[in-house]
Write a protein that holds these residues in place. Structure first.
Motif, PDB file in Angstrom:
ATOM      1  N   ASP A  26      22.809   5.735  33.192  1.00  0.00           N
ATOM      2  CA  ASP A  26      22.953   6.074  31.769  1.00  0.00           C
ATOM      3  C   ASP A  26      21.854   7.063  31.348  1.00  0.00           C
ATOM      4  O   ASP A  26      20.677   6.736  31.385  1.00  0.00           O
ATOM      5  CB  ASP A  26      22.855   4.773  30.961  1.00  0.00           C
ATOM      6  N   ASN A  27      22.265   8.244  30.947  1.00  0.00           N
ATOM      7  CA  ASN A  27      21.297   9.287  30.570  1.00  0.00           C
ATOM      8  C   ASN A  27      20.387   8.882  29.416  1.00  0.00           C
ATOM      9  O   ASN A  27      19.209   9.224  29.402  1.00  0.00           O
ATOM     10  CB  ASN A  27      22.033  10.573  30.164  1.00  0.00           C
ATOM     11  N   ARG A  28      20.940   8.174  28.449  1.00  0.00           N
ATOM     12  CA  ARG A  28      20.119   7.794  27.294  1.00  0.00           C
ATOM     13  C   ARG A  28      19.081   6.758  27.674  1.00  0.00           C
ATOM     14  O   ARG A  28      17.945   6.808  27.205  1.00  0.00           O
ATOM     15  CB  ARG A  28      21.009   7.291  26.152  1.00  0.00           C
ATOM     16  N   GLU A  29      19.486   5.830  28.545  1.00  0.00           N
ATOM     17  CA  GLU A  29      18.534   4.838  29.024  1.00  0.00           C
ATOM     18  C   GLU A  29      17.408   5.510  29.804  1.00  0.00           C
ATOM     19  O   GLU A  29      16.249   5.140  29.693  1.00  0.00           O
ATOM     20  CB  GLU A  29      19.251   3.858  29.960  1.00  0.00           C
ATOM     21  N   SER A  31      16.294   8.630  29.437  1.00  0.00           N
ATOM     22  CA  SER A  31      15.350   9.354  28.592  1.00  0.00           C
ATOM     23  C   SER A  31      14.507   8.397  27.760  1.00  0.00           C
ATOM     24  O   SER A  31      13.341   8.662  27.493  1.00  0.00           O
ATOM     25  CB  SER A  31      16.041  10.427  27.743  1.00  0.00           C
ATOM     26  N   ARG A  32      15.095   7.249  27.395  1.00  0.00           N
ATOM     27  CA  ARG A  32      14.310   6.233  26.690  1.00  0.00           C
ATOM     28  C   ARG A  32      13.166   5.730  27.582  1.00  0.00           C
ATOM     29  O   ARG A  32      12.023   5.599  27.147  1.00  0.00           O
ATOM     30  CB  ARG A  32      15.218   5.059  26.301  1.00  0.00           C
ATOM     31  N   SER A  82      26.956   8.748  27.977  1.00  0.00           N
ATOM     32  CA  SER A  82      26.540   9.984  28.627  1.00  0.00           C
ATOM     33  C   SER A  82      25.869   9.566  29.927  1.00  0.00           C
ATOM     34  O   SER A  82      24.900   8.822  29.927  1.00  0.00           O
ATOM     35  CB  SER A  82      25.555  10.713  27.713  1.00  0.00           C
ATOM     36  N   SER A  83      26.419  10.021  31.047  1.00  0.00           N
ATOM     37  CA  SER A  83      25.906   9.508  32.308  1.00  0.00           C
ATOM     38  C   SER A  83      25.855  10.566  33.397  1.00  0.00           C
ATOM     39  O   SER A  83      26.510  11.605  33.304  1.00  0.00           O
ATOM     40  CB  SER A  83      26.793   8.350  32.775  1.00  0.00           C
TER      41      SER A  83
END
Ligand code: ZN
Length: 133
Positions: A26-29, A31-32, A82-83
């Motif tokens: 997971d892209n958001r994970e 970047s987090r 978003s992955s």
């Protein structure tokens, strides 16, 4: 091409035998986690000499690595996330695994994911990427 490896779905625990699934993160994970790690790093960097310094306990505050997941498209709990995807058909041989690893090593964010566990898992009890007889 020889099929040495198979992805096992996190959802239904069955192998992904064709192009019906993927290995993904997971892209958001990511970047987090990257952000949280930078923050941790900043909080534990010596203002004078720039070295990293922390006591034993602080190591547990390091953000956990983002887990690569394996799903059939039909088992994916977050199909719209978003992955970064690796299609099951593109990671079926040792050569392909090596190629993906080399490719991913160029990504600054790889270190924030558990790709190492994917690699190790091929020979341990991690059931995401397994050898096929
Ligand atoms: Zn499945």
């Amino acid at each position: 091409m020889a099929h040495d490896l198979a992805l096992i779905c996190d959802g239904c625990s069955k192998p992904i035998t064709d192009d019906a699934g993927y290995l993904w993160v997971d892209n958001r994970e990511v970047s987090r986690t990257e952000h949280a790690f930078r923050k941790w790093e900043a909080e534990h960097t010596d203002a004078i000499d720039g070295s990293l310094s922390f006591t034993g306990g602080a190591i547990f505050d390091i953000p956990e690595k983002v887990r690569w997941q394996v799903h059939h498209a039909t088992c994916d709990p977050a199909p719209d996330a978003s992955s970064y995807d690796i299609p099951a058909t593109k990671i079926r041989s040792w050569a392909e695994l090596l190629e993906w690893t080399a490719h991913l090593m160029e990504k600054s964010w790889l270190t924030h994911t558990d790709w190492q566990d994917i690699l190790r898992g091929v020979h341990t009890s991690d059931r995401r990427l397994v050898t096929v007889a």
